[in-house]
Design an enzyme around this catalytic site. Sequence first.
Site, PDB file in Angstrom:
ATOM      1  CD  GLU A 211       6.016 -35.734 -80.262  1.00 28.36           C
ATOM      2  OE1 GLU A 211       5.191 -36.289 -80.790  1.00 28.36           O
ATOM      3  OE2 GLU A 211       7.296 -35.901 -80.460  1.00 28.36           O
TER       4      GLU A 211
ATOM      5  CB  CYS B  90       3.075 -38.319 -81.970  1.00 24.73           C
ATOM      6  SG  CYS B  90       4.425 -38.526 -82.813  1.00 24.73           S
TER       7      CYS B  90
END
Length: 269
Positions: A36, A70
């Site tokens: 990620e 995020c």
Amino acid sequence: LIKDHQTGFVVFTGSVPGGQQIQAATATRFINTTLELGGKDPAYVCDDSDVEKSAFSVVDGAVYNAGQSCCAVERCYVHEKVAKRFVECCVENFKTLQLGDPKNDKTNIGPMASPSAPQFLQKQVEQAVAKGAKILYGSGKACTDATNRGRFFSPTLLTNCNHTMDVMQEESFGPVLPICVVKSDKEAVQLMNDSKYGLTAAVYTGDEKRADLLSRQIETGTVFMNRCDYLDPYLAWTGVKDTGKGVSLSKHCFEYFIKLKSLNFKVKW
């Protein structure tokens, strides 16, 4: 660590260059990775949305944890029919933000984690303003709280933004919300997909069918309807493009933690 034979799987959250280094290292041993690596998550406010509630959600999604999430909302597109009212509502929500000590119950904007973050954000805002963006709220600068303490960035609302600006293209990871007005769903989708990242996107509309149609066109791992910056353990957490590869959360994440083994026995001759 990756080269050690005991390491059979690598999970990494970080930068794109970091992910490229991880991927290169794991390739020498053919072991799985989930990566990620970042996002520039968009929100789109349709002309049939509940403007007041949408503005509250988008602002919260942009400034929650000082934007250090995020899947924070990092750019917003709003249909021209509701743009004026939406921006007004965003300003009102920004006015409720109070910087300070996170242990204080009245604080809803805490400090920046990285020492370089405030100056990085300030440069993004300065470049955007130089290219025609307008600051509707905030100073667009590094600052301290009311007690002259802390490493903060002034929550900043920008309008007249476009894709020539870094604030619309490069990950900010801070309490900055740039807004771009669009004329149609088609234009919104085109701009939402004009990114090297693809973690999440949010669509604000009163029509579930419209949200479903848009979700099939938006290039992200997750699409929200009338919410943002949210995790559900039953749904796969994944991304496309430079956001990375693999899955965390949901039943699908377990596939990356196991190696299949087949037993083909002939018990009797």
